[in-house]
Design a protein around this motif. Structure first.
Motif, mmCIF file in Angstrom:
data_model
loop_
_atom_site.group_PDB
_atom_site.id
_atom_site.type_symbol
_atom_site.label_atom_id
_atom_site.label_comp_id
_atom_site.label_asym_id
_atom_site.label_seq_id
_atom_site.Cartn_x
_atom_site.Cartn_y
_atom_site.Cartn_z
ATOM 1 N N SER A 248 36.909 34.878 49.609
ATOM 2 C CA SER A 248 35.700 34.081 49.426
ATOM 3 C C SER A 248 36.060 32.678 48.950
ATOM 4 N N PRO A 249 35.338 31.673 49.387
ATOM 5 C CA PRO A 249 35.618 30.309 48.918
ATOM 6 C C PRO A 249 35.191 30.070 47.470
ATOM 7 N N VAL A 250 34.444 31.011 46.889
ATOM 8 C CA VAL A 250 34.007 30.864 45.496
ATOM 9 C C VAL A 250 34.507 32.037 44.674
ATOM 10 N N SER A 251 34.543 31.853 43.386
ATOM 11 C CA SER A 251 35.111 32.857 42.486
ATOM 12 C C SER A 251 34.036 33.773 41.924
ATOM 13 N N GLU A 252 34.468 34.671 41.053
ATOM 14 C CA GLU A 252 33.556 35.606 40.383
ATOM 15 C C GLU A 252 32.609 34.904 39.425
ATOM 16 N N GLU A 253 32.822 33.602 39.172
ATOM 17 C CA GLU A 253 31.959 32.840 38.269
ATOM 18 C C GLU A 253 30.799 32.167 38.997
ATOM 19 N N ALA A 258 24.585 32.998 47.568
ATOM 20 C CA ALA A 258 24.557 32.610 48.975
ATOM 21 C C ALA A 258 25.872 31.965 49.396
ATOM 22 N N LEU A 259 26.657 31.500 48.426
ATOM 23 C CA LEU A 259 27.943 30.869 48.733
ATOM 24 C C LEU A 259 29.064 31.885 48.883
ATOM 25 N N GLY A 322 24.035 37.349 29.677
ATOM 26 C CA GLY A 322 24.053 37.914 31.016
ATOM 27 C C GLY A 322 25.258 37.509 31.855
ATOM 28 N N HIS A 323 26.275 36.933 31.231
ATOM 29 C CA HIS A 323 27.447 36.450 31.968
ATOM 30 C C HIS A 323 28.106 37.578 32.770
ATOM 31 N N ASN A 324 28.370 38.705 32.125
ATOM 32 C CA ASN A 324 29.048 39.796 32.828
ATOM 33 C C ASN A 324 28.137 40.488 33.841
ATOM 34 N N PHE A 325 26.840 40.451 33.611
ATOM 35 C CA PHE A 325 25.905 40.978 34.604
ATOM 36 C C PHE A 325 25.959 40.114 35.861
ATOM 37 N N ASN A 330 27.872 39.301 41.393
ATOM 38 C CA ASN A 330 28.724 38.506 42.273
ATOM 39 C C ASN A 330 29.692 39.418 43.037
ATOM 40 N N GLN A 331 30.341 40.313 42.320
ATOM 41 C CA GLN A 331 31.322 41.192 42.962
ATOM 42 C C GLN A 331 30.653 42.232 43.861
ATOM 43 N N ALA A 332 29.454 42.654 43.502
ATOM 44 C CA ALA A 332 28.714 43.586 44.365
ATOM 45 C C ALA A 332 28.344 42.916 45.687
#
Length: 352
Positions: A248-253, A258-259, A322-325, A330-332
């Motif tokens: 993915s071009p974006v990270s888990e953060e 949509a990205l 809610g950071h880890n949520f 994101n990972q889902a």
């Protein structure tokens, strides 16, 4: 502080400057630069909260380094340097553990994968590391983080959090919980892998983010670094971690889901790079699970983020509510995107 540490590694303190270096999140890292232009070094303080037995890491690096120097003397192995007493760690009065590493000149690392060529080189380097150590007895290695990539353990921790976790957060996470429960077959596959002799324990890096590869000025891979997590393991750990962090071009953060997309060319590059080195060592059954490796690692990280959220952020911590949520969501999404391309990816592997 630094003067005493440098002295124990045989360096004259007033002839060196020390400054923070890199973007690592676990160990504290500094670059040690001489005032007279001689060789530079990397100084690290090992995070003993993560690595409970730092001398086990030192023992692993010594064993691996000896094997590579004996059998593959041209391989660039950035192992730790000894103290004046011959140890590979210096322990100060506060029981903090420090090590000194050579700084590889004319090299650099990346914080993100920008091209398929970079993904290919990184995959080739991690596979080469495992390939060159195919004759090494994995039983010699110390386990530096027990059950680090044990998906069964992570799923059990998740189900325990559903019982003992924050009730309000459990209610708010109902949809995500349901989705992750529906993917439980990935855990069953992992349990079958552990009991299948066709899956071989190998020397596996276990942390294949792009920043753990050194490149030269032409972006050709030189070697892999940060060997703290090198342990016996299955190839799906290294391949899966590359899938999770390179595709993915974006990270888990990333909060804008949509990205989150899967770049097919990067998958192909990882497969070509990895199999270029290990094509003849992976068993047919292992190759059949090449695509599963990505599902394995993405799913495990989604479980870990959501588990921590339900447990009030006691492991990863949270920079905002809610950071880890958000990370788990994101990972889902990444897993959903990856699963939608599993047939295509299996076709790619079959052609390789």
């Amino acid at each position: 502080m630094f003067n005493k540490i440098l002295f124990h590694f045989g360096l004259t303190p007033d002839q060196y400057s020390v400054e923070p270096f890199g973007s690592g999140l676990i160990n504290h890292t500094w670059k040690v630069s001489p005032v007279n232009g001689q060789d530079c070094f990397i100084l690290q303080k090992i995070n003993s909260a993560v690595f409970k037995h730092p001398f086990d890491i030192a023992a692993n690096m010594t064993s691996l380094g000896n094997h590579l120097r004996q059998h593959y003397p041209t391989y660039l192995f950035a192992g730790a340097l000894p103290t004046t007493t011959g140890d590979y760690l210096y322990v100060d009065e506060q029981q903090q553990h420090f090590r000194l590493l050579p700084f590889v000149p004319n090299s650099h690392s990346l914080d993100r994968v920008n091209t398929p060529e970079q993904a290919f080189e990184a995959a080739r380097q991690f596979a080469r590391f495992t390939h060159l150590l195919s004759g090494f007895d994995t039983g010699v290695l110390k386990i530096t983080i027990p059950q680090f990539h044990d998906l069964s353990l992570r799923y059990n921790q998740f189900t325990t959090a559903l019982i003992n976790g924050n009730p309000e957060r459990i209610r708010e996470s109902a949809d995500l919980i349901r989705y992750l429960e529906q993917q439980q077959s990935l855990v069953h596959t992992y349990e079958q892998i552990k009991n299948n002799p066709s899956f071989r324990l190998r020397v596996i890096h276990h942390d294949t983010k792009i920043s753990n590869v050194l490149f030269d000025s032409r972006y050709q891979g030189l070697c892999v670094i940060d060997l703290d997590t090198v342990m016996p393991g299955y190839f799906i750990s290294d391949v899966g971690d590359m899938m999770r962090t390179y595709l993915s071009p974006v990270s888990e953060e990333e909060k804008n889901f949509a990205l989150i997309t899967i770049r097919d060319s990067f998958f192909t590059a990882i497969a070509h790079g990895y199999l270029e080195e290990l094509r003849f060592e992976l068993t047919p059954t292992e190759k059949e699970h090449f695509v599963y490796a990505g599902q394995f690692m993405i799913y495990m990280q989604a479980l870990r983020f959501l588990t921590d959220h339900l447990n009030n952020d006691v492991y990863y911590g949270a920079r905002y509510e809610g950071h880890n949520f958000m990370r788990a969501q994101n990972q889902a999404v990444l897993l959903q995107q990856y699963n939608s391309k599993s047939n295509l990816f299996n076709e790619i592997i079959s052609t390789i």
